[in-house]
Design a protein around this motif. Sequence first.
Motif, PDB file in Angstrom:
ATOM      1  N   ARG A  57      34.735  43.008  53.616  1.00  0.00           N
ATOM      2  CA  ARG A  57      33.685  42.558  52.705  1.00  0.00           C
ATOM      3  C   ARG A  57      32.958  41.353  53.309  1.00  0.00           C
ATOM      4  NH1 ARG A  57      36.121  41.837  47.214  1.00  0.00           N
ATOM      5  NH2 ARG A  57      35.293  43.919  46.826  1.00  0.00           N
ATOM      6  N   ARG A  58      31.630  41.402  53.262  1.00  0.00           N
ATOM      7  CA  ARG A  58      30.861  40.198  53.594  1.00  0.00           C
ATOM      8  C   ARG A  58      30.913  39.305  52.366  1.00  0.00           C
ATOM      9  NH1 ARG A  58      26.212  38.736  57.018  1.00  0.00           N
ATOM     10  NH2 ARG A  58      25.424  36.767  56.161  1.00  0.00           N
ATOM     11  N   THR A  59      31.652  38.215  52.460  1.00  0.00           N
ATOM     12  CA  THR A  59      31.912  37.393  51.282  1.00  0.00           C
ATOM     13  C   THR A  59      30.760  36.421  51.022  1.00  0.00           C
ATOM     14  OG1 THR A  59      33.167  35.844  52.662  1.00  0.00           O
ATOM     15  CG2 THR A  59      34.411  37.550  51.500  1.00  0.00           C
ATOM     16  N   PRO A  60      30.564  36.029  49.767  1.00  0.00           N
ATOM     17  CA  PRO A  60      29.460  35.123  49.429  1.00  0.00           C
ATOM     18  C   PRO A  60      29.679  33.714  49.973  1.00  0.00           C
ATOM     19  CG  PRO A  60      30.316  36.269  47.473  1.00  0.00           C
ATOM     20  CD  PRO A  60      31.298  36.485  48.576  1.00  0.00           C
ATOM     21  N   LEU A  61      28.568  33.009  50.158  1.00  0.00           N
ATOM     22  CA  LEU A  61      28.595  31.575  50.418  1.00  0.00           C
ATOM     23  C   LEU A  61      27.884  30.933  49.240  1.00  0.00           C
ATOM     24  CD1 LEU A  61      29.323  29.366  52.576  1.00  0.00           C
ATOM     25  CD2 LEU A  61      26.930  29.487  53.278  1.00  0.00           C
ATOM     26  N   ASP A  62      28.663  30.478  48.274  1.00  0.00           N
ATOM     27  CA  ASP A  62      28.114  29.982  47.005  1.00  0.00           C
ATOM     28  C   ASP A  62      28.039  28.460  46.991  1.00  0.00           C
ATOM     29  OD1 ASP A  62      27.896  32.544  46.110  1.00  0.00           O
ATOM     30  OD2 ASP A  62      29.458  32.400  44.576  1.00  0.00           O
ATOM     31  N   GLU A  63      26.952  27.940  46.463  1.00  0.00           N
ATOM     32  CA  GLU A  63      26.836  26.492  46.314  1.00  0.00           C
ATOM     33  C   GLU A  63      27.733  26.019  45.177  1.00  0.00           C
ATOM     34  OE1 GLU A  63      23.421  22.989  46.004  1.00  0.00           O
ATOM     35  OE2 GLU A  63      22.842  25.111  45.931  1.00  0.00           O
ATOM     36  N   GLU A  70      24.348  32.621  59.302  1.00  0.00           N
ATOM     37  CA  GLU A  70      23.259  33.459  58.789  1.00  0.00           C
ATOM     38  C   GLU A  70      22.822  33.016  57.402  1.00  0.00           C
ATOM     39  OE1 GLU A  70      24.195  37.651  61.169  1.00  0.00           O
ATOM     40  OE2 GLU A  70      24.892  37.393  59.110  1.00  0.00           O
ATOM     41  N   ASP A  71      23.785  32.599  56.572  1.00  0.00           N
ATOM     42  CA  ASP A  71      23.472  32.208  55.195  1.00  0.00           C
ATOM     43  C   ASP A  71      23.072  30.742  55.055  1.00  0.00           C
ATOM     44  OD1 ASP A  71      24.066  34.772  54.396  1.00  0.00           O
ATOM     45  OD2 ASP A  71      26.105  34.311  53.734  1.00  0.00           O
ATOM     46  N   LEU A  72      23.565  29.889  55.959  1.00  0.00           N
ATOM     47  CA  LEU A  72      23.271  28.455  55.903  1.00  0.00           C
ATOM     48  C   LEU A  72      23.052  27.943  57.326  1.00  0.00           C
ATOM     49  CD1 LEU A  72      23.138  26.012  53.880  1.00  0.00           C
ATOM     50  CD2 LEU A  72      25.543  25.577  54.480  1.00  0.00           C
ATOM     51  N   PRO A  73      21.918  28.309  57.935  1.00  0.00           N
ATOM     52  CA  PRO A  73      21.697  27.945  59.341  1.00  0.00           C
ATOM     53  C   PRO A  73      21.657  26.449  59.596  1.00  0.00           C
ATOM     54  CG  PRO A  73      19.712  28.917  58.361  1.00  0.00           C
ATOM     55  CD  PRO A  73      20.824  29.133  57.390  1.00  0.00           C
ATOM     56  N   ASP A  74      21.394  25.648  58.560  1.00  0.00           N
ATOM     57  CA  ASP A  74      21.354  24.202  58.743  1.00  0.00           C
ATOM     58  C   ASP A  74      22.654  23.522  58.304  1.00  0.00           C
ATOM     59  OD1 ASP A  74      20.904  24.829  56.110  1.00  0.00           O
ATOM     60  OD2 ASP A  74      19.276  23.387  55.797  1.00  0.00           O
ATOM     61  N   VAL A  75      23.775  24.252  58.364  1.00  0.00           N
ATOM     62  CA  VAL A  75      25.075  23.656  58.055  1.00  0.00           C
ATOM     63  C   VAL A  75      25.329  22.498  59.015  1.00  0.00           C
ATOM     64  CG1 VAL A  75      26.354  25.277  59.543  1.00  0.00           C
ATOM     65  CG2 VAL A  75      27.529  24.119  57.663  1.00  0.00           C
ATOM     66  N   GLU A  76      25.919  21.423  58.476  1.00  0.00           N
ATOM     67  CA  GLU A  76      26.164  20.233  59.293  1.00  0.00           C
ATOM     68  C   GLU A  76      27.644  19.879  59.430  1.00  0.00           C
ATOM     69  OE1 GLU A  76      22.729  17.162  58.545  1.00  0.00           O
ATOM     70  OE2 GLU A  76      23.087  18.297  56.686  1.00  0.00           O
ATOM     71  N   THR A  77      28.441  20.234  58.428  1.00  0.00           N
ATOM     72  CA  THR A  77      29.873  19.935  58.463  1.00  0.00           C
ATOM     73  C   THR A  77      30.628  21.123  57.890  1.00  0.00           C
ATOM     74  OG1 THR A  77      29.395  17.591  58.082  1.00  0.00           O
ATOM     75  CG2 THR A  77      31.682  18.288  57.849  1.00  0.00           C
ATOM     76  N   ILE A 134      30.192  28.864  66.029  1.00  0.00           N
ATOM     77  CA  ILE A 134      29.207  27.882  65.572  1.00  0.00           C
ATOM     78  C   ILE A 134      28.814  26.922  66.692  1.00  0.00           C
ATOM     79  CG2 ILE A 134      28.907  25.881  64.053  1.00  0.00           C
ATOM     80  CD1 ILE A 134      30.229  27.479  61.846  1.00  0.00           C
ATOM     81  N   LYS A 135      29.771  26.463  67.474  1.00  0.00           N
ATOM     82  CA  LYS A 135      29.437  25.545  68.564  1.00  0.00           C
ATOM     83  C   LYS A 135      28.550  26.228  69.609  1.00  0.00           C
ATOM     84  CE  LYS A 135      32.111  21.883  67.477  1.00  0.00           C
ATOM     85  NZ  LYS A 135      31.662  20.497  67.305  1.00  0.00           N
ATOM     86  N   ALA A 136      28.823  27.522  69.864  1.00  0.00           N
ATOM     87  CA  ALA A 136      28.009  28.250  70.838  1.00  0.00           C
ATOM     88  C   ALA A 136      26.624  28.552  70.294  1.00  0.00           C
ATOM     89  CB  ALA A 136      28.711  29.544  71.243  1.00  0.00           C
ATOM     90  N   ALA A 137      26.538  28.810  68.986  1.00  0.00           N
ATOM     91  CA  ALA A 137      25.264  29.179  68.375  1.00  0.00           C
ATOM     92  C   ALA A 137      24.379  27.971  68.103  1.00  0.00           C
ATOM     93  CB  ALA A 137      25.505  29.942  67.080  1.00  0.00           C
ATOM     94  N   CYS A 138      24.962  26.786  68.016  1.00  0.00           N
ATOM     95  CA  CYS A 138      24.215  25.572  67.642  1.00  0.00           C
ATOM     96  C   CYS A 138      24.124  24.614  68.821  1.00  0.00           C
ATOM     97  CB  CYS A 138      24.881  24.889  66.458  1.00  0.00           C
ATOM     98  SG  CYS A 138      24.880  25.867  64.957  1.00  0.00           S
ATOM     99  N   GLN A 139      23.623  25.096  69.924  1.00  0.00           N
ATOM    100  CA  GLN A 139      23.559  24.259  71.119  1.00  0.00           C
ATOM    101  C   GLN A 139      22.541  23.136  70.997  1.00  0.00           C
ATOM    102  OE1 GLN A 139      22.951  26.936  74.407  1.00  0.00           O
ATOM    103  NE2 GLN A 139      24.975  27.836  74.248  1.00  0.00           N
ATOM    104  N   THR A 140      21.580  23.286  70.080  1.00  0.00           N
ATOM    105  CA  THR A 140      20.538  22.267  69.941  1.00  0.00           C
ATOM    106  C   THR A 140      20.890  21.201  68.909  1.00  0.00           C
ATOM    107  OG1 THR A 140      19.366  23.610  68.302  1.00  0.00           O
ATOM    108  CG2 THR A 140      18.730  23.886  70.616  1.00  0.00           C
TER     109      THR A 140
END
Length: 319
Positions: A20-26, A165-172, A190-196
């Motif tokens: 299942r692709r699980t939700p990312l809920d606020e 994919e659901d929260l591309p600007d995640v910081e922590t 995440i470390k590989a995908a967020c090189q910038t």
Amino acid sequence: MAGLKEAILDAAQRIRPYVRRTPLDESLALSEMGGDRVFLKLENLQYTGSFKLRGATNKLLSLAPEMLAHGVVAASSGNHGAAVAYALRRLGAKGIVFVPEHAATTKVEAIQRYGAEVRRWGTDSVEAEAQARTFATQSGRAYISPYNDWEIVAGQGTIGLEIMEDLPDVETLYVTVGGGGLIGGIAGYIKAACQTKSVRIVGCLPVHSPVMYESVRAGHIVQMESLPTLSDGSAGGIEEGAITFALCQQLVDDWVLVTEAEIADAVRLIAQTHHLMIEGAAGVAVAAYLKDTQRGQKRNVAIVLCGANIDLEVLKTLL
């Protein structure tokens, strides 16, 4: 970590029909309490009630058909065993799962319900894993590790892909750590995908079983006794030579250890504010966020709720 990132992308395609692709809920409650914008990755809603299904399914689908047909062997404190058993049932194959003698009744019953044979061995997950490996070698069957396997790590890492994919600007990101497969896979992607940009990865552990934390501090895998903990899903030792040790050394930025009282409070909090049942290991990550001295900086935060499989009698004592 480019190779791990590609393995995770491959795993996501492979396991898609089975998990299942699980939700990312606020979480408004945690956002107000913590001073950040907090999201919960609801792996407690995964089939079998745990993230472990991702890695187990990826590993089984990576086996040669004849090896899968011969049957497999696994070792688990519960969630990995249930995941292997469930995936085997979906794939029409058989398996044996070794569990420590103290494994939670709820989790053992789940393994059996999905159709796998359960064998109890030892007082610690490391002892059960060693016996399972020996039995697998002697019987010519594939061993499905709970964490010490690249296909397992890649499967767990698909959670990181979904979060990005659901929260591309995640910081922590807060992740509970046992053997290190979950945080290793997630952080690897995440470390590989967020090189910038820099995403802070926080490893969360119970004070009663901080094996990976103490190992990273020591510079080598340490052998230490784990005390009883509500976070039974993350408790226990780590195999010598585990691939996850180097991942944790390289990818985890900070560590937070939490007490049993803090874990219990977190389980109750999620039940009260979100009407969700989580197990102690998931409570560890919530408690770690609330304890973290770096929270409250209005960042985009994700907390992985890794499972829901709490023993009913334990839950009664908490509520």
